[in-house]
Structures are given as C-alpha cells and as structure tokens.
Design a protein around this motif. Structure first.
Motif, mmCIF file in Angstrom:
data_model
loop_
_atom_site.group_PDB
_atom_site.id
_atom_site.type_symbol
_atom_site.label_atom_id
_atom_site.label_comp_id
_atom_site.label_asym_id
_atom_site.label_seq_id
_atom_site.Cartn_x
_atom_site.Cartn_y
_atom_site.Cartn_z
ATOM 1 N N THR A 62 0.834 -1.201 0.000
ATOM 2 C CA THR A 62 0.000 0.000 0.000
ATOM 3 C C THR A 62 0.866 1.247 0.000
ATOM 4 O OG1 THR A 62 -1.617 -1.201 1.341
ATOM 5 C CG2 THR A 62 -1.894 1.182 1.156
ATOM 6 N N PRO A 63 0.825 2.054 -1.042
ATOM 7 C CA PRO A 63 1.570 3.321 -1.008
ATOM 8 C C PRO A 63 1.068 4.185 0.142
ATOM 9 C CG PRO A 63 0.768 2.839 -3.223
ATOM 10 C CD PRO A 63 0.112 1.859 -2.307
ATOM 11 N N ASN A 82 -0.323 7.003 2.363
ATOM 12 C CA ASN A 82 -1.277 8.091 2.121
ATOM 13 C C ASN A 82 -2.114 7.907 0.858
ATOM 14 O OD1 ASN A 82 -0.848 9.704 4.422
ATOM 15 N ND2 ASN A 82 1.018 10.557 3.513
ATOM 16 N N ASP A 83 -2.164 6.692 0.316
ATOM 17 C CA ASP A 83 -3.036 6.419 -0.827
ATOM 18 C C ASP A 83 -4.269 5.673 -0.322
ATOM 19 O OD1 ASP A 83 -4.317 5.809 -3.145
ATOM 20 O OD2 ASP A 83 -2.797 4.427 -3.915
ATOM 21 N N TYR A 84 -5.370 6.389 -0.231
ATOM 22 C CA TYR A 84 -6.606 5.797 0.267
ATOM 23 C C TYR A 84 -7.658 5.705 -0.836
ATOM 24 C CZ TYR A 84 -4.431 7.125 4.703
ATOM 25 O OH TYR A 84 -3.558 7.279 5.755
ATOM 26 N N SER A 85 -7.207 5.783 -2.082
ATOM 27 C CA SER A 85 -8.160 5.815 -3.195
ATOM 28 C C SER A 85 -9.000 4.548 -3.268
ATOM 29 C CB SER A 85 -7.416 6.030 -4.517
ATOM 30 O OG SER A 85 -6.455 4.990 -4.721
ATOM 31 N N GLU A 145 -8.714 7.176 9.509
ATOM 32 C CA GLU A 145 -8.943 7.638 8.143
ATOM 33 C C GLU A 145 -10.407 7.463 7.752
ATOM 34 O OE1 GLU A 145 -7.912 9.711 4.945
ATOM 35 O OE2 GLU A 145 -6.583 9.240 6.631
#
Length: 672
Positions: A440-441, A443-446, A478
């Motif tokens: 998981t990159p 801060n990528d919550y897409s 988040e």
C-alpha cells in the motif's frame, strides 16, 4: 507528544524520569520491570520470605509486602535480613494504606514504599462535602503537613515512593469535587506529587489503577497529559488493572488494560493482579512485556504508518465510532463474534458445541448459549447440515457462487476483488483490508472509494505489521476523517506458540482498539503453524490450568467473548471484581472466589466484587452490583452497590446469604 504518547502510529517508549529502587533502575527507557505482591501474613516472617523467594525465582524484579500497621512495618526488617542472608537482593516495597506512621517506619527499611493518596490522610465515609476554594486549599495544607515527613524520610534514606491511586478508594474530598472519574484519580495523585516536588523529591513512580480497563486507560492518559502540561516531564508509570480476578478473565482484563498502554509505549513497570498465587502473575507479565522486544522477534517488522495531525476521536473519553448497521453488524448493536472454522475439515454439528451451539437429535433443536458465535468463517467449505437460525456462514467468493442459500451464506473479498466481483450478496459483503502493508503506497486511500458507505459492506481490518494496533487504529481514523461509516470487524491472527501467549496477544491487540470505541465485531485466529502446534500439544497453560476448553475453536471463541466483556462492549456472563489477596486479607480469597463463581456464574451481566478487606472493598463497590467484603476474622459484610446490606455475618453462611441478597433484589435466576 501526540496527546499522551510520543507516537500514535509507531511504537516508541514514553521517556520518563529515571528512578532508583535499591540497585534497580526504572524509567528513562530502561526495560519494563515486572513485579508482584505477597499474600502471606507479614508477621509470619518465614512464610513471607519463602513466598517472596518463589516470586523472585519466577522472575519478579520487585516484590511488594503489605504493612497495615507499625508492627508489620517493623517486621519488614526481619524479612529483608533473612532474604539478604539467603542471597536475594531484589528490592522490597511496603504497601501502605491509612497508616502514615507505618510508612515512616517502612521507608527506613525497604527500598520503596507505596502510599494510596485516597486514604493516606483522608478517611472515606462516602460523604458529599461542598468545599469553598479556600477550604479546599486548607485541606491540601493538611495533606502537606501529614505527608511531608514521609517525603523527607524517603529523601534522606534514598527510598523510592509510588503514589498509587485506586479508583475504588478516592477520598470523599476528591469525590466531592471531581466525582468518580479518571480526572479525579489524576488529581488525587497530583496533589501528592506537587508536595513531593516542592521538597525537591523526585524518586517517584505513579499508578492509576481501576478494575474497569476503560477507566484505567483514560486515567493514565490524562495523568501523562497533566504531568507534561504542568511539569514538562513525566514520572515513571506502574501499570495495572486492579481486582482483575482469576483464570482467563483475569488475564484478559489485565492484558486489555495494560496492553493498551504498552502498545503506545507507556509503562515502566507492570503488575498483573490475579486472585491466584503471586508467582503465577509473573509469566503473564512476561508475556505482555516481551511483545515489545521487536529486535528479538524474528520476522516482525513495523509498517510505515502515516502520521495524523488531529485525532478524529477523543482518547480520554469512550465513544463508539459511528457506523450504520449491515444486518446485525454495526449501528447500536453489540459487536459480533466470527469463529474461524477454515482449518476444520468436514464440519459436523458436534464441532459447533465449541462455539456455543448444542444440537439435540431427539427434538431436532439447537440450544444456543450466551457465548454463541454469530458467524463462522469456513473458507472453501459448505456446511452439509441445517444450521441453527442465528448462525450465518462466511465463505470465499467462489464458494459463495456455488451455494443456493444466499440468506445464510455471505462472501468475503479482498479489497481489489470486491470492485471487480460479478457475484455479490444483496445482504452482506465482507471486504478485507490489510492495513498499511508494503503493497500500500503511504497516504493512498483511493481504494476506499470502491466500497465507502456501501450499505452492504462490512470492512474487515487486520495488519501483518508488528505495530498492528497502530496500523489498524490509523485506518480507523482515516475512515472517520473521510466520514466512511461502514461497520468494521477486527481480525486478529496470532503466530505465537503457547496458549498463554495467544490469549495475551488477542486481548492486547483487539482489546486496545475496542477500548477506544473501534470495532463492531471480532474474528480471532491462529496462523497455520501455531494452529497445528496447539492441535498437537493441546491447550496446556503455564502454572495451573485455568482453561476449561477442549479445542482450539472453543478456546478462541471463549477468548473473544472474554475480550468483549473486559472492554464492556458485550456482556455475556457474570463479571467478578476480585482482588489478588495480600497480608490484609481476612479469608481465603482463591477458595471463596471459586465457591462464589460456582453458584453464580450463570448470572449474565451481574457484577460481583469479592474483596479480602476494607482497603478497596467499599470503593470498588462503585463498579459492582453486589459485594462480598471481609470485615473481620471469619466475618463478611455484603453490599449492594456502595450500601451495606448485611454486616459481619459468619463466613460459613456468607455465600448462602449472598444468594439470598441476589434474590431479594431480583438479580437471581435458577441455573438451568
């Protein structure tokens, strides 16, 4: 500092002042010390010496001994001399309540004294007193006058001190101004700490103990915040859940409370208060502490969890995260329990006995227990018999596609699989998220947009990171920041080796999230190797066997319900607030607790306190429905709440009288 610790996303110890206890250094990043307390009569020198040695040989780094009066305080010298003569130099701690003169004697003998700010100067009469500010300051000066001599003695003799607040023994003065609250606990200790600091005495440890893990966790967090705000530094913290009880329940309640704080790097020494022999507390302490030795845990890595500047929840007050309901999960409903049966081949009705379902072939009916799982996860397996109506099955998508029973079966997807799935349930779709793993990159919550606020989706959060609690908690934050209100099931897997380790792991990782209001269900499991090991070696525990489980599935199900009970999120059984015994105890606590448990363990939701003496007895009644408290040799006083119902009755008939008291107040039902 982030609110109350150095980091809410990575494991990092809270650095506190260094304290010296004999030759033992505590705080300031030193190893977390483990300790216990003797249960013998302090005037029985040899019995106390022998029990202390057993505790030391079990691994105790400090041993506490009660000193209720001057004579016991004086006898500490004989105990200490005998231990030193035998080559045992472990620091001793005198436990003081009510008696400043005993404390002043003990402080000249042992390496540390513990004082209870709730009863060191004040007496507890459960009176509401309205103080003016001037009158309150006069009371503080009265405390200063009585407490300062002990501070000076400790300073002169190099004796350490613990200012140990107990939720159940807050003074009437504190209760009148702050109420029965965590902030009242904090202020009770801070009054004494300010006096010690004014005398330039800093060899101090503090504790905030309660029998309710929620109250205990909040009090420690508030204490850290208050010390940091007022002094710009923190003193070492002794962690413990007081009157935790015995067996599985005592271990789970202790791990939920202590473990929640340890996860955030809080705590310099711990004591697990079990109603068992004191040396049996030490292995539990060690199982808790060793979880944070990441350097020596093979294959354990901490994830790169993104920081968050502003918390979307209040860590000092319990509020459950707001969710919508998906069937019986989320909303205002109690958390569900999902039993992992994916490693069981050819599931039969007999297997379901382990999770609270008893089938009667004669009547063709199911009996459902109070601790019956709500769902079972079977992986690729369909059930070959008719299930009880309240039990539903979770399976992988391919297996879900094969069944015609779409009302009892529900699919579980990985997060990518849900978006592309052609066959979804109209009722419930479970979606797994491994929080902040390497794939998981940061801060990528897409990916959340694929199912955010889908009224059929229940999220299943887990983490393979060593800092799993921080990882899952950050994902919960988040969800709150983005106003995603899907209910969440907490999935916690264990790859430890022993039953004791599994229990502590489950209670710590899952309990800590539940105590912050996160989670609408739990699913516990073991990695394949751990499961195989337990199947091979059985469910044996260290010390006495405190489990009555006969299978791994039964152990895990029992653990799940115990964790929910400890976090006060789902009540399924009687709760016992039972002190660990000490030299003040006026009856055999272990035997009496077993007797009371035997005749009352069917009273779901009733809280019964079993206290050995008056020190915390009446105060802890605040958190119990009924109380059984030693009031003299062979004498018991029974309480309802904080009110005395029956005074000084003979111990031989006290259990029967307790049952009568339960009946008088409509709290009794006949056992099935």
């Amino acid at each position: 500092m982030q609110q109350y610790c150095h980091s809410l996303t990575q494991y990092k110890r809270l650095i506190t002042r260094e304290v010296k206890i004999g030759d033992l250094l505590l705080g300031n990043g030193h190893p977390i010390r483990v300790q216990t307390m003797t249960t013998t009569d302090t005037m029985d020198t040899m019995a106390t010496v022998e029990q202390t040695i057993r505790c030391i040989e079990a691994g105790a780094e400090l041993v506490r001994i009660t000193a209720p009066s001057k004579k016991e305080a004086e006898n500490l010298l004989n105990i200490k001399n005998e231990l030193r003569k035998r080559g045992y130099n472990t620091p001793l701690v005198a436990d003081i309540h009510f008696t400043p003169n005993a404390a002043e004697i003990a402080a000249r003998i042992v390496e540390k004294v513990r004082v209870n700010p709730g009863n060191y100067v004040d007496k507890k009469k459960f009176e509401q007193i309205d103080y003016t500010d001037a009158e309150y300051l006069e009371e503080i000066e009265r405390i200063r006058e009585r407490f300062t001599p002990l501070v000076k003695i400790c300073k002169e003799h190099g004796t350490a001190m613990r200012i140990g607040t107990n939720h159940g023994s807050l003074s009437d003065r504190i209760m009148s101004r702050y109420g029965d609250t965590p902030i009242g606990m904090v202020e009770s200790a801070m009054e004494f700490l300010r006096i010690a600091r004014s005398e330039d005495f800093h060899n101090i440890i503090l504790s905030m103990k309660a029998s309710n893990p929620q109250v205990m966790v909040q009090a420690y967090r508030l204490l850290i915040q208050q010390m940091q705000s007022e002094f710009g530094e923190c003193y070492p913290l002794h962690l413990g859940v007081t009157e935790a009880g015995d067996g599985e329940d005592g271990r789970v309640k202790s791990a939920a409370g202590i473990g929640t704080l340890l996860e955030d790097g809080i705590g310099d020494t711990i004591r697990v208060s079990l109603t068992e022999d004191p040396e049996l507390e030490i292995p539990v302490c060690r199982d808790l502490v060793k979880r944070y030795d990441y350097a020596n845990r093979k294959g354990i890595t901490t994830g790169n969890v993104p920081v968050i500047d502003k918390l979307p929840y209040d860590p000092f007050h319990y509020t459950r995260r707001k969710t919508f309901a998906v069937n019986n999960i989320g909303g205002n409903q109690v958390p569900v329990v999902i039993a992992d049966f994916s490693k069981v081949e050819n599931i039969t009705p007999e297997h379901l006995q382990a999770i609270g379902y008893q089938y009667d072939p004669i009547t063709d009916k199911w009996a459902i227990g109070d601790a019956a799982a709500d769902y079972i996860f079977t992986g690729h397996q369909l059930i070959s018999f008719a299930l009880p109506g309240t039990l539903k099955v979770i399976v992988y998508p391919a297996t879900y596609a094969q069944t015609e029973d779409k009302k009892s079966y529900f699919p579980i997807f990985d997060r990518a699989g849900f978006a592309s799935a052609s066959a979804k349930s109209e009722g419930i779709n479970f979606v797994m998220i491994d929080c902040f793993n390497d794939a998981t990159p940061i801060n990528d919550y897409s990916f959340l947009t694929d199912f955010a606020n889908d009224k059929s989706v229940v999220l299943c959060l887990s983490s393979t990171n060593g800092n799993a609690v921080q990882s899952v908690r950050r994902m919960m934050m988040e969800l709150m920041v983005q106003n995603i209100q899907n209910p969440v099931v907490l999935i916690t897997d264990s790859n430890w080796n022993t039953v004791d380790e599994h229990l502590i792991h489950f209670a710590t990782e899952t309990g800590s999230l539940l105590l912050d209001g996160f989670g609408d269900g739990i699913c516990l499991g073991m990695h394949a190797d751990s499961y195989a090991l337990q199947q091979k070696e059985g469910l044996s525990t260290s010390g006495r066997n405190y489990l009555s489980n006969t299978s791994v599935e039964q152990f895990i199900n029992s653990s799940a319900f115990s964790i929910l009970q400890a976090s006060r999120t789902r009540i399924s059984k009687t709760e016992y607030i039972s002190c660990p015994s000490c030299g003040r105890t006026l009856f055999d606590l272990q035997e009496t607790t077993a007797k009371i448990r035997k005749v009352t363990n069917h009273l779901k939701g009733v809280k019964i306190a079993i206290m050995g003496c008056i020190v915390n007895g009446p105060g802890e009644m605040a958190d119990a429905d009924f109380g059984y408290v030693g009031s003299g040799v062979g004498k018991i006083t029974l309480y309802k709440g904080k009110d005395i119902m029956k005074r000084n009755i003979d111990s031989e008939i006290a259990v029967t009288e307790l049952i009568n008291l339960l009946k008088e107040h409509d709290a009794w039902v006949e056992p099935a």
